[in-house]
Design an enzyme around this catalytic site. Structure first.
Site, short mmCIF file in Angstrom:
data_model
loop_
_atom_site.label_atom_id
_atom_site.label_comp_id
_atom_site.label_asym_id
_atom_site.label_seq_id
_atom_site.Cartn_x
_atom_site.Cartn_y
_atom_site.Cartn_z
N GLU A 86 0.78 -1.23 0.00
CA GLU A 86 0.00 0.00 0.00
C GLU A 86 0.82 1.29 0.00
O GLU A 86 0.38 2.29 -0.56
CB GLU A 86 -0.92 0.01 1.24
CG GLU A 86 -1.97 -1.08 1.26
CD GLU A 86 -3.02 -0.86 0.19
OE1 GLU A 86 -3.54 0.27 0.06
OE2 GLU A 86 -3.33 -1.82 -0.54
N SER A 474 -49.02 -23.18 45.38
CA SER A 474 -48.53 -23.59 46.69
C SER A 474 -47.03 -23.49 46.85
O SER A 474 -46.51 -23.67 47.96
CB SER A 474 -48.98 -25.03 46.97
OG SER A 474 -50.39 -25.08 47.07
#
Length: 817
Positions: A86, A474
């Site tokens: 690059e 319960s």
């Protein structure tokens, strides 16, 4: 001379005009130019990752899949590969490379009109300026602004910082941002293990990742990689031998393996995701790169989903076959039609299939093609026998159960169904309509070890463990009895188990019942809890006062608010399974408050801890040296929600539920376990919550839109078997742990029914635990009965109830069990 003087003056004027024009041009270009100093505080969007308690990754969240890697951790060969590809003069130019720009300009002029894409000759610094601060417009003005910014960036930041920004920001294809993520995505290895050839390939990608995709364009990928290798050789980064070896090597793409994850943890991870989003915001969740260590135990999570699914399927199949999930109008091209249907992705053992033909004792089916090829030749076939799918011979029709004798009466060609492959062949399956949840927790820390929020997350994302508010029935009773024990009662206190009629303040009478419709006269608190007697619980709640019962419901975190009317003592309020399990955990750990947590620790992208669930202090844990001192102790400053003696007594009573009461099947686990069943009116919700000293687990079943599950269905019959299947895994390899009584308690042999002293070996005799100053009743024992309770008028809260809610709460509470 005059001509020369005039020419010189003219040139001076032209130069002045050109300079002024250039100054105006630069001023115009730099007007509103982004501030390059913003790069100093730039933090890239980084993936947030969730880990199980054993370190296995279970989920990740990101808008851009990226792992940040400091420049100091990047090998020289990797940096040089990108620079060679690059920007070979990166360390020499001031932000722009005039020679590269001239070469690019010459190439563009030479290629003008050829249709080739123009090249820009941008440096890495220019790419930073464009990607971070400018648009991607291909205009002269943007290029000039980019050049100015690049020079400023180069003057402000070091080359290493610029390169670090670049290598962590660039997109390299396949959803990977930055070099660290790309190394994992393409080669399944960290950056420091990349070879020259692998580094060169990644460096080939920034220009056009899609053009060098290793799967779609492997030849282009190799050509571009080899070009980068050659550039590295020319730049003196590698020698000829290394370059030749790298060029000769294959591309070597190794797709990243499936992340190590906890299978079947979708309900758990989604709940953690919601909590993180609430705490830090969605933006941080998807960009901040958090490292989240959760409390999940992968082994228990898989066991939780298996046990819950098994229980849901067993109940659903017992109710009969409902028919196919879909029908194909024609068998022509059934392979393609079936391939387009999505199965339950988190139930891989179930496969979609279409019925091709049927007979009395078997059916032939075609399985859904799993690859990209949906041709007839690629579709596997399956056969199911009448014996393996006998449950499907019965089906529900107009509310009635009707049974057939032939598979031909149940299945038809074109039916789309699910199959599961067993050791002995394929069996027919159907996604259950009933749903449920399971939560397991460490009662000593509040760490949630497993969450199963339903049959399938792919089927429904609604988490019944944390989001479904249902009546606990319960399973709330232990907290009523705990309130009694805390206020001076003993497990041997007698309460009348007999019919009761209570005016509700509006001219109506509430007549609660026991589940079995029978009553036993004066009975101990222990017997009342073990056998889940509603009439005893109502009398006890009236005697204590519903204000106290409501306070206990809030104290344990079961409810935010509990209205003070008697049906609430039978579990008529609504709560979640997670909240109920957390409340049981307080009893299991001896009464200490807990904060249920699915997150142990959160670290930011730099490894700093920003949240820790365990806030206990350990002053001596960081000793500089070992000098035979005592092991350090963690300082636990948590408050007590319940008296430890009460916690032990109620635990002992709930052990009786397992040993003699409504959950006797749980005793088959063969270890000390305490627990309580719960079944609501019309069997709309069934529960079981049980615990050992080290783990507490709760199970809930019910339809999402509440409706009766069937007469006789109970928490002991439906929820407890799921608990048993899960706990078999949870207890594997662990010694049985005993519940330890607090110091100061006394123990005496008593008759379980009467509460009076008894001789060892007498039928019904058990060892009961007593607090100091209490003991069994001997002689004329006081009995809590209606005569000891003044008639209680309806409270203002009761009077404010809507008629529908009043009817819902006060009718048919005999179903609570």
């Amino acid at each position: 001379m005059k001509f020369t003087a005039n020419l010189f003056a003219t040139l001076i004027n032209l130069a002045t005009l050109l300079g002024v024009g250039l100054a105006f041009c630069v001023a115009a270009l730099t007007r509103d130019l982004p501030d390059h100093r913003a790069l100093a505080t730039w933090e890239p969007a980084v993936t947030t990752r969730l880990y199980a308690g054993d370190g296995a990754m279970i989920a990740q969240y990101a808008r851009e899949r990226r792992l940040f890697l400091p420049i100091g951790a990047m090998p020289a060969r990797v940096k040089q590969a990108f620079l060679s590809a690059e920007d070979k003069n990166f360390y020499l130019h001031p932000g722009i490379d005039v020679a590269s720009l001239a070469t690019a300009l010459w190439s563009n002029v030479a290629n003008y009109g050829s249709g080739r894409r123009m090249i820009g000759g941008s440096t890495i610094t220019q790419q930073i300026a464009k990607n971070f601060l400018l648009s991607s417009d291909r205009t002269v003005e943007r290029k000039l602004r980019e050049a100015i910014l690049s020079i400023r960036i180069d003057q402000t930041y070091s080359k290493e910082r610029i390169l670090e920004l670049y290598l962590n920001d660039i997109y390299l294809g396949l959803g990977a941002y930055g070099i660290a993520q790309a190394a994992l995505t393409y080669f399944d290895k960290p950056v420091d293990q990349l070879t020259v050839a692998e580094a060169a390939y990644l460096a080939a990608l920034p220009k056009a990742p899609n053009n060098y995709d290793p799967y779609r364009h492997p030849d282009r990928a190799v050509t571009r990689r080899d070009w980068v290798i050659e550039q590295m050789r020319r730049n003196g980064v590698i020698d000829a031998d290394v370059a030749a070896a790298a060029t000769a090597s294959p591309l070597g793409i190794k797709p990243k393996r499936q992340e190590a994850s906890a299978d079947k943890a979708d309900y758990f991870t989604e709940e953690v995701r919601r909590q993180l989003g609430t705490r830090y915001g969605d933006a941080a969740l998807y960009t901040a790169g958090l490292s989240v260590r959760t409390t999940l135990d992968p082994r228990l999570q898989q066991a939780a989903m298996r046990a819950l699914r098994k229980g849901l399927v067993a109940y659903d199949q017992a109710k009969g076959y409902r028919g196919p999930i879909a029908r194909l109008p024609s068998l022509d091209g059934w392979q393609q039609a079936l391939a387009e249907r999505q199965p339950l992705s988190d139930v891989p053992e179930w496969q979609l299939a279409v019925v091709l033909s049927t007979a009395k004792d078997k059916a032939e089916l075609g399985l859904r093609p799993t690859g990209t090829d949906a041709s007839a030749a690629s579709a596997p076939m399956a056969t199911i026998s009448r014996d393996h799918s006998a449950w499907a011979l019965c089906r529900l029709s107009e509310g009635r159960r009707r049974c057939a004798t032939s598979l031909k009466d149940v299945l038809s060609p074109g039916d789309v169904v699910y199959l599961e492959k067993l050791e002995t062949g394929y069996a027919l399956r159907q996604p259950p309509q009933v749903q449920g949840a399971l939560v397991s927790m460490d009662p000593n820390t509040g760490r949630v070890l497993a969450v199963a929020g339903g049959f399938s997350y792919a089927q429904s994302e609604f988490n019944r463990a944390t989001q479904a508010y249902r009546q606990p029935g319960s399973s709330f009773k232990p907290f009523v009895y705990a309130a009694a024990l805390d206020t001076g009662y003993a497990p041997t206190t007698l309460v009348m188990d007999a019919p009761i009629a209570i005016p509700d303040g509006t001219g109506k009478t509430w007549r609660p019942k026991n589940y079995d419709g029978r009553f036993s006269g004066p009975s101990t608190l222990r017997t009342g809890l073990e056998n889940s007697r509603n009439l005893m619980t109502v009398r006890l709640a009236r005697h204590l006062g519903m204000d106290l019962v409501a306070d206990y419901g809030k104290r344990f975190g079961i409810y935010d608010e509990l209205r003070t009317y008697l049906p609430m003592a039978l579990g008529a309020g609504e709560t979640t399974l997670l909240r109920l399990v957390s409340a049981y955990a307080v009893i299991a750990n001896g009464g200490k408050a807990i904060n249920p947590s699915m997150i142990d620790r959160v670290q930011d992208r730099y490894g700093r801890t920003i949240y820790r669930q365990d806030v206990r202090q350990c002053p001596d844990c960081n000793a500089l040296s070992w000098k035979d001192q005592e092991e350090p102790d963690l300082v636990d400053t948590r408050d007590y929600v319940l008296d430890p003696m009460t916690a032990y007594q109620i635990t002992s009573m709930m052990r009786g539920v397992v040993e003699r009461g409504t959950a006797r099947n749980v005793a088959t686990l063969g270890v000390p376990i305490a627990g309580k069943t719960g079944t609501t009116n019309d069997e709309k919700d069934v529960w079981f919550v049980g615990f050992t000293p080290n783990i507490v687990t709760g199970v809930f079943l019910g339809y999402d839109t509440p409706k009766p599950m069937g007469y006789g269905e109970t928490g002991g019959g439906l929820a407890a078997p799921i608990f048993i299947d899960f706990m078999k895994v949870a207890l594997q390899g662990k010694p049985a742990a005993e519940f330890r009584p607090p110091t100061g308690m006394s123990f005496q042999m008593v008759d379980r029914k009467t509460g009076r002293p008894a001789e060892e070996g007498t039928p019904g005799a058990i060892v009961e635990a007593f607090k100091p100053g209490t003991g069994p009743c001997d002689g004329n024992c006081t009995i809590i009965d209606d005569r000891e309770i003044a008639e209680l008028p309806a409270t203002e809260a009761d009077k404010g109830l809507s008629p529908d809610l009043r009817e819902k709460l006060l009718s048919n509470t005999g179903g609570l069990y």
